[in-house]
Write a protein that holds these residues in place. Structure first.
Motif, PDB file in Angstrom:
ATOM      1  N   VAL A  14       0.861  -1.179   0.000  1.00 55.12           N
ATOM      2  CA  VAL A  14       0.000   0.000   0.000  1.00 55.12           C
ATOM      3  C   VAL A  14       0.901   1.234   0.000  1.00 55.12           C
ATOM      4  CG1 VAL A  14      -1.828   1.277   1.170  1.00 55.12           C
ATOM      5  CG2 VAL A  14      -1.821  -1.220   1.216  1.00 55.12           C
ATOM      6  N   LEU A  15       0.886   1.966  -1.105  1.00 50.90           N
ATOM      7  CA  LEU A  15       1.742   3.122  -1.292  1.00 50.90           C
ATOM      8  C   LEU A  15       1.186   4.346  -0.569  1.00 50.90           C
ATOM      9  CD1 LEU A  15       2.397   1.124  -3.622  1.00 50.90           C
ATOM     10  CD2 LEU A  15       2.792   3.121  -5.071  1.00 50.90           C
ATOM     11  N   THR A  16       2.066   5.256  -0.194  1.00 57.16           N
ATOM     12  CA  THR A  16       1.679   6.533   0.398  1.00 57.16           C
ATOM     13  C   THR A  16       1.482   7.541  -0.723  1.00 57.16           C
ATOM     14  OG1 THR A  16       3.000   6.047   2.367  1.00 57.16           O
ATOM     15  CG2 THR A  16       2.319   8.333   2.036  1.00 57.16           C
ATOM     16  N   ILE A  17       0.274   8.116  -0.821  1.00 54.94           N
ATOM     17  CA  ILE A  17      -0.067   9.079  -1.871  1.00 54.94           C
ATOM     18  C   ILE A  17      -0.468  10.403  -1.223  1.00 54.94           C
ATOM     19  CG2 ILE A  17      -1.444   9.495  -3.930  1.00 54.94           C
ATOM     20  CD1 ILE A  17       0.160   6.940  -4.128  1.00 54.94           C
ATOM     21  N   ASP A  49      -1.585  19.069  -1.799  1.00 65.51           N
ATOM     22  CA  ASP A  49      -0.235  19.578  -2.021  1.00 65.51           C
ATOM     23  C   ASP A  49       0.486  19.648  -0.674  1.00 65.51           C
ATOM     24  OD1 ASP A  49      -0.741  19.849  -4.715  1.00 65.51           O
ATOM     25  OD2 ASP A  49      -1.220  21.989  -4.593  1.00 65.51           O
ATOM     26  N   LEU A  50       1.670  19.061  -0.618  1.00 65.77           N
ATOM     27  CA  LEU A  50       2.431  19.002   0.622  1.00 65.77           C
ATOM     28  C   LEU A  50       3.701  19.831   0.494  1.00 65.77           C
ATOM     29  CD1 LEU A  50       2.119  15.152   1.298  1.00 65.77           C
ATOM     30  CD2 LEU A  50       0.768  16.985   2.357  1.00 65.77           C
ATOM     31  N   PHE A  89      -4.589  13.500   7.480  1.00 69.66           N
ATOM     32  CA  PHE A  89      -4.989  14.558   6.551  1.00 69.66           C
ATOM     33  C   PHE A  89      -3.967  14.755   5.429  1.00 69.66           C
ATOM     34  CE2 PHE A  89      -7.146  15.529  10.512  1.00 69.66           C
ATOM     35  CZ  PHE A  89      -8.440  15.781  10.080  1.00 69.66           C
ATOM     36  N   CYS A  90      -2.798  14.129   5.542  1.00 66.12           N
ATOM     37  CA  CYS A  90      -1.724  14.357   4.568  1.00 66.12           C
ATOM     38  C   CYS A  90      -1.753  13.381   3.393  1.00 66.12           C
ATOM     39  CB  CYS A  90      -0.359  14.259   5.251  1.00 66.12           C
ATOM     40  SG  CYS A  90      -0.060  15.513   6.515  1.00 66.12           S
ATOM     41  N   THR A  91      -2.040  12.130   3.670  1.00 67.32           N
ATOM     42  CA  THR A  91      -1.881  11.103   2.645  1.00 67.32           C
ATOM     43  C   THR A  91      -3.020  10.086   2.679  1.00 67.32           C
ATOM     44  OG1 THR A  91      -0.533   9.724   4.117  1.00 67.32           O
ATOM     45  CG2 THR A  91       0.643  11.297   2.707  1.00 67.32           C
ATOM     46  N   TYR A  92      -3.122   9.323   1.587  1.00 60.14           N
ATOM     47  CA  TYR A  92      -4.017   8.172   1.531  1.00 60.14           C
ATOM     48  C   TYR A  92      -3.242   7.017   0.908  1.00 60.14           C
ATOM     49  CZ  TYR A  92      -4.740   9.463  -3.429  1.00 60.14           C
ATOM     50  OH  TYR A  92      -4.572   9.768  -4.752  1.00 60.14           O
ATOM     51  N   SER A 108       3.205  17.428  -5.011  1.00 59.90           N
ATOM     52  CA  SER A 108       1.877  17.821  -5.469  1.00 59.90           C
ATOM     53  C   SER A 108       0.846  16.761  -5.094  1.00 59.90           C
ATOM     54  CB  SER A 108       1.885  18.038  -6.982  1.00 59.90           C
ATOM     55  OG  SER A 108       2.292  16.862  -7.652  1.00 59.90           O
ATOM     56  N   LYS A 109      -0.405  17.154  -5.074  1.00 55.07           N
ATOM     57  CA  LYS A 109      -1.504  16.258  -4.752  1.00 55.07           C
ATOM     58  C   LYS A 109      -1.497  15.038  -5.669  1.00 55.07           C
ATOM     59  CE  LYS A 109      -6.569  16.164  -4.511  1.00 55.07           C
ATOM     60  NZ  LYS A 109      -7.816  16.947  -4.710  1.00 55.07           N
ATOM     61  N   ASP A 110      -1.751  13.860  -5.090  1.00 53.41           N
ATOM     62  CA  ASP A 110      -1.821  12.574  -5.783  1.00 53.41           C
ATOM     63  C   ASP A 110      -0.462  12.046  -6.238  1.00 53.41           C
ATOM     64  OD1 ASP A 110      -4.622  12.425  -5.475  1.00 53.41           O
ATOM     65  OD2 ASP A 110      -4.939  13.613  -7.295  1.00 53.41           O
ATOM     66  N   SER A 111       0.624  12.646  -5.747  1.00 57.85           N
ATOM     67  CA  SER A 111       1.965  12.117  -6.049  1.00 57.85           C
ATOM     68  C   SER A 111       2.281  10.950  -5.121  1.00 57.85           C
ATOM     69  CB  SER A 111       3.024  13.205  -5.860  1.00 57.85           C
ATOM     70  OG  SER A 111       2.837  14.266  -6.752  1.00 57.85           O
ATOM     71  N   VAL A 112       3.063   9.986  -5.635  1.00 59.71           N
ATOM     72  CA  VAL A 112       3.565   8.890  -4.807  1.00 59.71           C
ATOM     73  C   VAL A 112       4.692   9.429  -3.929  1.00 59.71           C
ATOM     74  CG1 VAL A 112       4.686   6.633  -4.800  1.00 59.71           C
ATOM     75  CG2 VAL A 112       2.963   7.170  -6.533  1.00 59.71           C
ATOM     76  N   VAL A 113       4.621   9.154  -2.628  1.00 62.58           N
ATOM     77  CA  VAL A 113       5.680   9.559  -1.699  1.00 62.58           C
ATOM     78  C   VAL A 113       6.701   8.423  -1.642  1.00 62.58           C
ATOM     79  CG1 VAL A 113       6.240  10.309   0.643  1.00 62.58           C
ATOM     80  CG2 VAL A 113       4.014  10.894  -0.366  1.00 62.58           C
TER      81      VAL A 113
END
Length: 210
Positions: free
Chosen positions: A103-106, A110-111, A123-126, A156-161
């Protein structure tokens, strides 16, 4: 993960890609399906007698049938799962050849560099599931390890961390265990290059609603 919307959970067997379910299995979820909260498993059955029985019990028309339970209790079930593995040496779930998906951190929004990630449900990631070779190819940060990590750069929003994007807290047992797991089941260079970074299938045929 596809997450198709449907009126009833029984419809999910016909809304997910059949070729992927049959080839590797699939982990997925549904949106807005009655009766809402719960978990489902989709099975494939070709035997005429079994298909007739499953249809009689209103599990679908086949060849894909949906088994559904109206609850999903991981926080209760995990304690007994750990106890069975540690005390009775009886693992309830064990991969055949090492990890097959992660399960990847997305980024949920925008962070900014310097932000502290707040982990699962924050609130930061899904989280999004992906095949393990694809996750390792981009050094994706598993969401279970994301809590209290500090961002090194803006995302940016929806980027893979990725691990390269964060400073991990020191001294955590979870990180040590992760490193041991990665060392035990190493993914070869050729396998990483052959697998897409954003594969959507995972080798388990199950799912849950949300």
């Amino acid at each position: 993960m596809y997450g198709p919307a449907c009126g009833n959970v029984r419809e999910i067997g016909n809304l997910l890609p059949a070729d992927q379910m049959l080839q590797t299995g699939l982990v997925d979820y549904s949106l807005g399906a009655v009766p809402h909260t719960g978990a489902f498993v989709v099975v494939h059955e070709e035997a005429p007698l079994k298909r007739a029985q499953l249809t009689y019990y209103r599990l679908g028309d086949g060849p894909f049938f949906v088994f559904y339970t109206p609850f999903h209790l991981p926080y209760i079930q995990i304690a007994s799962t750990i106890a069975r593995a540690a005390v009775h040496k009886d693992p309830t779930v064990a991969p055949i050849g090492g990890p097959v998906c992660e399960v990847l951190t997305i980024a949920k929004r925008d962070l900014k560099a310097g932000e502290r990630l707040d982990g699962v449900g924050g609130f930061c990631t899904y989280g999004l599931i992906d095949n393990a070779p694809a996750a390792r190819a981009c050094s994706a940060l598993p969401i279970s390890l994301s809590e209290d990590c500090i961002l090194r750069r803006d995302l940016s929003k929806d980027s893979v961390v990725s691990f390269d994007d964060v400073d991990v807290p020191s001294g955590r047992l979870s990180d040590k265990l992760w490193q041991e797991q990665a060392a035990r089941w190493q993914l070869g260079r050729q396998e990483r290059e052959e697998r897409p970074v954003h594969a959507s299938a995972a080798p388990v045929l199950s799912g849950a609603e949300r």
